[in-house]
Design a protein around this motif. Structure first.
Motif, short mmCIF file in Angstrom:
data_model
loop_
_atom_site.label_atom_id
_atom_site.label_comp_id
_atom_site.label_asym_id
_atom_site.label_seq_id
_atom_site.Cartn_x
_atom_site.Cartn_y
_atom_site.Cartn_z
N UNK A 1 0.85 -1.21 0.00
CA UNK A 1 0.00 0.00 0.00
C UNK A 1 0.88 1.26 0.00
N UNK A 2 1.98 1.18 0.80
CA UNK A 2 2.88 2.35 0.85
C UNK A 2 3.54 2.59 -0.50
N UNK B 1 2.06 6.58 -7.01
CA UNK B 1 1.02 7.51 -7.45
C UNK B 1 1.51 8.95 -7.34
N UNK B 2 2.19 9.28 -6.23
CA UNK B 2 2.70 10.66 -6.04
C UNK B 2 3.74 11.00 -7.11
N UNK B 3 4.65 10.02 -7.34
CA UNK B 3 5.69 10.27 -8.37
C UNK B 3 5.07 10.43 -9.75
N UNK C 1 2.69 9.18 -18.47
CA UNK C 1 1.51 8.32 -18.64
C UNK C 1 1.82 6.88 -18.26
N UNK C 2 3.01 6.40 -18.64
CA UNK C 2 3.41 5.05 -18.27
C UNK C 2 3.55 4.92 -16.75
N UNK D 1 1.49 2.51 -14.29
CA UNK D 1 2.09 1.60 -13.30
C UNK D 1 1.52 1.85 -11.91
N UNK D 2 1.32 3.16 -11.59
CA UNK D 2 0.74 3.49 -10.28
C UNK D 2 -0.67 2.96 -10.15
N UNK D 3 -1.44 3.09 -11.24
CA UNK D 3 -2.82 2.57 -11.21
C UNK D 3 -2.83 1.06 -11.03
#
Length: 636
Positions: free
Chosen positions: A13-14, A20-22, A332-333, A337-339
């Motif tokens: 989760x971390x 997501x932030x990056x 976008x990539x 990856x974050x998604x």
């Protein structure tokens, strides 16, 4: 195991939160880059619009200036045509007056012959030939018998001698064939040989050289009009046809071809070429000739430099767009990856599609950047070629200018010699006439003595002219055999009129300015003397002529004063040049501005310069003492 699974889940989760932030930061940075590219594109478009507006404004101003020049050329042509018409009219009037005088003289009506002769002599005071002008002046200043002798012999002698001076000038500047023909004319015992040479001989002698010149013009791939006229002259083959083409038809044909070439450049050129073409089309024929022969290469280089600059800027912007698009694709990539890390399948698919689109944009921007870079390289290469063409055109122009300067120097030297000999002839005639009168002879005998003296000087000049022509022909032949052109050297880069020192080579040198103003003082002083003599020859106009002579004398005196001042500045108010110039200024005041003129006459300068220097030295001493006294008062 459960505890470990719980711990791992917490780390996942971390990690998802961090990715997501990056990804969001990457998107923000990529959008900033894309916005910067968009702003750069807007600035470039504004710059192009501003440049287009400036060119349009400059074109409008240039067209107005070109129209003024075209009008000036039209006015000059009309004035020249009027002068030619007037000259033809005057020439006809002179011929009629001389014919009337000769007829009256043969009929025994001396009074009418003298009257008509004086009228003709007055018309010839403005003649270009030094001998003709001097002979007319002498006849007008003499008695009736001098006019009779002028009608009968002196006028024709002077005319033939002027023809010989012209032939000598041609010999000293021509190619071997013409120079040799000129020498034969001057060495001939036939009195009319020089006149016949000028009428037809020079054209026949120049036929071979003219034919070579016509072929060289054709080898330069001229325009259609020039080519057609040149081929017609060669097909005719006669010396007169070749002469007519080079001296009459060529200029008009060049004007037609220049017009065609400028319209072609107007249709195919860049923004600067189109602007220049619009301007010169409204201008004079001379503007169009210079533009086609020389200036179009420099304007083409402007266009090519402009194209290079635009292409380079756009290539840089396209490269930046590629970088920004690649950044958007990478962001976008990262978002995809974050998604996926957050197990957001739908969002991941959306970011994957965006990444593909950004990658396509990056690829297209890369292609555009390469195309612009290639265009910049091509424009730079074109600019280099135009620079080389401009350099070649400048070299041709320099060669033409050197040839013109060389020819003018030869003509100027010949003219000075002609003036000197004509003046000697008049002085000898005047001396012989005075001696005859002093010996108690009548006017007829005195006039005959004057004519004989003039003939002796003319005979001497004929012999010298023939020898000078022989040497000129030999030199022309040697130059041709050695493959050298006497006009093509660095000495001919200086304008021919600099030899007269009428303008300084270094405008910042007061010494040269002092010399120049002194020479102008002499020239203006000469004009004052001419006006004064005119007052004696034409009593009805004496008051106006004397007033004008006085005004011109004051101008000459002022110029001599300026010369003295400049000599003082250059010599720190010391030295013989300053003292002499200052003395001339003082002497000029006494003689109404003729001081500088007097110094130009042979023998007068030797006597006048020491006096002027002494006067100037004393004036300088007095002025120096006065200045010292005044300075002493001020500092006391």
């Amino acid at each position: 195991a459960a505890n470990e699974a719980a711990d791992a889940a917490g780390e996942a989760v971390e990690y998802a939160k961090r990715s997501t932030a990056y990804a969001e930061a990457a998107v923000e940075a990529a959008n900033t880059a894309a916005d910067a590219v968009k702003e750069a594109q807007e600035v470039e478009a504004a710059a192009r619009a501003a440049e287009t507006a400036r060119i349009a404004q400059d074109t409008e101003l240039g067209v107005e200036e070109a129209r003024l020049r075209a009008q000036a050329e039209t006015d000059d042509a009309a004035r020249a045509d009027n002068q030619r018409t007037q000259a033809d009219k005057t020439s006809t009037e002179i011929k009629d007056l001389i014919a009337a005088a000769e007829t009256a003289l043969r009929g025994g009506d001396t009074a009418k012959a003298v009257s008509e002769g004086r009228k003709a002599a007055v018309q010839l005071l403005n003649a270009t030939g030094s001998w003709t002008r001097e002979a007319a002046e002498f006849a007008l200043s003499g008695a009736d018998e001098d006019v009779v002798n002028w009608i009968d012999t002196d006028r024709l002698l002077a005319q033939r001698q002027d023809d010989r001076e012209t032939v000598l000038t041609i010999a000293q500047a021509a190619k071997p064939a013409v120079a040799e023909a000129a020498h034969r004319a001057l060495a001939s015992e036939d009195a009319d040989a020089a006149g016949d040479f000028l009428a037809t001989g020079v054209i026949e002698a120049a036929a071979t050289d003219n034919r070579v010149t016509v072929f060289s013009i054709l080898n330069e791939d001229p325009g259609k009009a020039v080519k057609a006229k040149a081929e017609a002259a060669l097909n005719d083959g006669s010396a007169m046809a070749l002469h007519r083409f080079l001296n009459v038809e060529l200029a008009e044909a060049v004007k037609q071809d220049d017009q065609v070439e400028i319209f072609r450049l107007l249709d195919s050129g860049g923004p600067y070429m189109k602007s220049a073409a619009q301007i010169v089309l409204e201008g004079s024929a001379r503007m169009r000739r210079y533009f086609v022969a020389r200036d179009k290469y420099n304007v083409a280089r402007l266009d090519q430099d402009h194209a290079t600059h635009v292409a380079a800027i756009r290539a840089a912007i396209a490269h930046a767009a590629k970088v920004a698009a690649q950044a958007l694709a990478d962001a976008a990539l990262a978002s995809k990856a974050a998604a996926e890390a957050r197990q957001a399948a739908s969002e991941a698919t959306e970011w994957a599609e965006k990444a593909k689109g950004y990658a396509t944009d990056a690829s297209e921007s890369a292609i555009e950047a390469k195309a612009n870079a290639d265009a910049a390289d091509k424009s730079a290469a074109d600019a280099a070629r135009s620079a080389a063409s401009a350099k070649q055109a400048a070299s041709v122009a320099r060669g033409a200018a050197r040839t013109a300067n060389y020819s003018m120097r030869q003509a100027s030297a010949s003219a000075r010699q002609a003036v000197s000999y004509a003046a000697d002839a008049q002085a000898s005639a005047a001396s012989a006439r005075a001696s005859a009168i002093e010996a108690g002879k009548d006017e007829r005998a005195a006039a005959a003595a004057a004519s004989e003296a003039r003939s002796i000087v003319a005979a001497k000049r004929r012999a010298e002219a023939a020898e000078a022509a022989r040497k000129a022909a030999e030199k022309a032949k040697q130059d041709e055999e050695n493959g050298t052109n006497p006009s093509q050297n660095s000495d001919e880069d200086k304008p021919w009129y600099w030899d007269w020192e009428l303008w300084p080579e270094d405008i910042g040198d007061p010494k040269q300015w002092a010399t120049v103003t002194g020479h102008w003082s002499a020239i203006v002083g000469t004009a004052g003397v001419v006006l004064g003599v005119g007052a004696l020859l034409f009593p009805p106009a004496a008051p106006a002529l004397l007033a004008a002579a006085g005004a011109v004398g004051l101008v000459s005196w002022g110029l001599q004063g300026a010369s003295a001042l400049l000599h003082g500045i250059a010599d720190n108010w010391q030295g013989s040049d300053f003292h002499s110039a200052l003395g001339m200024f003082a002497v000029g005041g006494i003689f109404l501005g003729k001081g500088a003129l007097l110094s130009k006459f042979g023998g007068v300068d030797d006597a006048l310069r020491p006096v002027a220097e002494e006067v100037g030295s004393k004036i300088s001493s007095v002025v120096g003492d006065s200045v010292t006294t005044v300075v002493g008062w001020l500092t006391w």
